[in-house]
Write a protein that holds these residues in place. Structure first.
Motif, short mmCIF file in Angstrom:
data_model
loop_
_atom_site.label_atom_id
_atom_site.label_comp_id
_atom_site.label_asym_id
_atom_site.label_seq_id
_atom_site.Cartn_x
_atom_site.Cartn_y
_atom_site.Cartn_z
N GLN A 257 -6.43 -1.67 -10.32
CA GLN A 257 -6.06 -1.05 -11.59
C GLN A 257 -4.87 -0.11 -11.41
OE1 GLN A 257 -9.93 0.57 -12.41
NE2 GLN A 257 -10.46 -1.07 -13.84
N TRP A 258 -4.81 0.56 -10.28
CA TRP A 258 -3.64 1.38 -9.97
C TRP A 258 -2.38 0.51 -9.90
CZ3 TRP A 258 -2.12 6.12 -10.30
CH2 TRP A 258 -3.03 7.19 -10.18
N MET A 259 -2.49 -0.63 -9.23
CA MET A 259 -1.35 -1.54 -9.14
C MET A 259 -0.91 -2.00 -10.51
SD MET A 259 -1.36 -4.12 -5.89
CE MET A 259 -3.00 -4.78 -6.09
N ALA A 260 -1.88 -2.35 -11.36
CA ALA A 260 -1.55 -2.81 -12.71
C ALA A 260 -0.85 -1.73 -13.51
CB ALA A 260 -2.82 -3.27 -13.43
N LEU A 261 -1.35 -0.49 -13.41
CA LEU A 261 -0.70 0.63 -14.09
C LEU A 261 0.73 0.80 -13.60
CD1 LEU A 261 -0.76 3.13 -15.92
CD2 LEU A 261 -1.76 4.41 -14.01
N GLY A 262 0.91 0.78 -12.29
CA GLY A 262 2.25 0.92 -11.74
C GLY A 262 3.16 -0.22 -12.13
N ARG A 263 2.62 -1.43 -12.15
CA ARG A 263 3.44 -2.59 -12.50
C ARG A 263 3.98 -2.49 -13.92
NH1 ARG A 263 6.84 -4.39 -12.33
NH2 ARG A 263 7.56 -6.46 -12.85
N HIS A 264 3.19 -1.92 -14.84
CA HIS A 264 3.64 -1.73 -16.22
C HIS A 264 4.89 -0.87 -16.28
CE1 HIS A 264 0.54 -3.77 -18.40
NE2 HIS A 264 -0.42 -3.04 -17.89
N HIS A 265 5.09 -0.04 -15.27
CA HIS A 265 6.21 0.89 -15.27
C HIS A 265 7.25 0.56 -14.20
CE1 HIS A 265 4.35 3.49 -18.29
NE2 HIS A 265 3.21 3.23 -17.68
N ASP B 283 0.82 -1.22 0.00
CA ASP B 283 0.00 0.00 0.00
C ASP B 283 0.85 1.26 0.00
OD1 ASP B 283 -2.35 -1.42 -0.05
OD2 ASP B 283 -2.64 -1.37 2.12
N SER B 284 1.97 1.24 0.73
CA SER B 284 2.80 2.44 0.76
C SER B 284 3.51 2.67 -0.57
CB SER B 284 3.83 2.36 1.91
OG SER B 284 4.80 1.36 1.67
N PHE B 285 3.97 1.59 -1.22
CA PHE B 285 4.53 1.73 -2.56
C PHE B 285 3.48 2.31 -3.51
CE2 PHE B 285 7.91 -1.53 -1.60
CZ PHE B 285 8.98 -0.75 -1.98
N LEU B 286 2.25 1.77 -3.42
CA LEU B 286 1.19 2.20 -4.31
C LEU B 286 0.83 3.65 -4.08
CD1 LEU B 286 -0.75 1.36 -6.53
CD2 LEU B 286 -2.36 0.60 -4.75
N GLN B 287 0.75 4.08 -2.82
CA GLN B 287 0.41 5.46 -2.52
C GLN B 287 1.48 6.42 -3.03
OE1 GLN B 287 -2.58 6.57 -1.21
NE2 GLN B 287 -1.72 8.49 -1.98
N ALA B 288 2.74 6.04 -2.88
CA ALA B 288 3.83 6.89 -3.39
C ALA B 288 3.76 7.02 -4.90
CB ALA B 288 5.18 6.31 -2.96
N PHE B 289 3.38 5.92 -5.58
CA PHE B 289 3.23 5.96 -7.04
C PHE B 289 2.08 6.89 -7.42
CE2 PHE B 289 1.07 4.18 -10.84
CZ PHE B 289 2.06 4.45 -11.77
N LYS B 290 0.96 6.76 -6.72
CA LYS B 290 -0.18 7.64 -6.99
C LYS B 290 0.20 9.11 -6.83
CE LYS B 290 -3.91 4.56 -5.44
NZ LYS B 290 -5.01 4.41 -4.44
N ASP B 291 0.88 9.40 -5.72
CA ASP B 291 1.26 10.79 -5.44
C ASP B 291 2.13 11.36 -6.55
OD1 ASP B 291 -0.11 10.60 -3.08
OD2 ASP B 291 1.67 10.25 -1.84
N GLY B 292 3.00 10.52 -7.11
CA GLY B 292 3.89 10.99 -8.16
C GLY B 292 3.26 11.03 -9.53
#
Length: 286
Positions: free
Chosen positions: A117-125, A92-101
């Motif tokens: 879906q946020w996790m999937a988007l982040g995983r692509h990158h 969750d903290s990794f995901l929140q940091a990704f969202k913030d950025g």
């Protein structure tokens, strides 16, 4: 010289050959060449199992997500040895940091994305998540496993001259009939990116699996505990075939430009130039 004479199979655990599979063993399909893999992967006894594939450069690796590997690395480091020991990230903290950025980027409407879906988007990158990448194409899976063995200059991003030394060992292409697992276990689900943010997923015929994080085990170990590991298949394809395989895959339109349909992929493909064409000739004639 047979393939068994040339390669040391004692380093590969739990080898099971076709026709001699016990109740709860991974089926290991030994391929003598890239062409042999192409023939063997065409046929299946589970035509309606929704086969999906995952390529890994090391056959010994478990079916671990990046989050699993992060945890293993962190847990293996002694107190005070490195700064990573003091980190307390969670998925969750990794995901929140990704969202913030990421939120606020041009041409990016993220208002309706759910957590997965946020996790999937982040995983692509490259984001560290509990998602495990798969593809519907065995050739795309092989591409990602072999790609790590191209002689790429880490600083320049382009290719060094063809290495002529022997390249012993294997890559692994995992296969799983996804429908069989999804019907049997509520602990596992499939995750897709939202369509307008999923250009890489579409290009790679990709999807993700998400295993209940409270289990804290790789997917293959989870299936073993459930007496279901036998549905996994692992193709061992000779590493020495990297140039021939990547040349073939390029001719199939599986390359950096098509797998990453954005500026990153275009740049990496440009750095390759005509490398695979002439490298394949050298590789076959050495």
């Amino acid at each position: 010289m047979s393939i068994d004479d040339k390669y040391d199979f004692s380093k590969i655990t739990s080898i099971v050959y076709r026709g001699n599979i016990s109740v709860n063993d991974i089926e290991i399909v030994q391929c003598s060449s890239w062409r042999d893999f192409q023939e063997k992967v065409k046929f299946t006894e589970k035509p309606f199992g929704n086969r999906v594939f995952r390529g890994q450069r090391d056959p010994e690796w478990k079916l671990n997500s990046k989050w699993d590997r992060y945890q293993e690395q962190k847990d293996s480091i002694r107190d005070g040895e490195t700064a990573i020991r003091g980190r307390n990230e969670t998925p969750d903290s990794f995901l929140q940091a990704f969202k913030d950025g990421y939120i606020g980027n041009a041409n990016s409407d993220t208002s309706s994305l759910n957590s997965e879906q946020w996790m999937a988007l982040g995983r692509h990158h490259g984001l560290v998540t509990p998602l495990l990448d798969w593809t519907k194409s065995p050739y795309v899976a092989a591409y990602f496993a072999y790609n790590e063995y191209l002689p790429i200059d880490k600083e320049l991003g382009c290719l060094n001259p063809v290495p002529l030394e022997p390249r012993d060992g294997y890559i692994a292409v995992w296969e799983i009939p996804l429908n069989s697992i999804l019907k049997s276990f509520t602990e596992l689900k499939v995750v897709h990116s939202r369509y307008e943010a999923a250009n890489r997923q579409k290009a790679q015929s990709g999807l993700f699996t998400l295993l209940d994080s409270s289990l804290k085990i790789p997917l293959d170990d989870f299936l073993k505990e459930k007496n279901y590991q036998h549905i996994l298949k692992k193709y061992l394809v000779p590493k020495r075939e990297v140039i021939i395989a990547m040349h073939d895959l390029h001719l199939m339109n599986i390359n950096e430009n098509t797998m990453f349909p954005d500026a990153d992929g275009a740049a990496r493909q440009a750095n390759l130039g005509n490398y695979l064409d002439w490298a394949s000739l050298l590789d076959q004639n050495k």
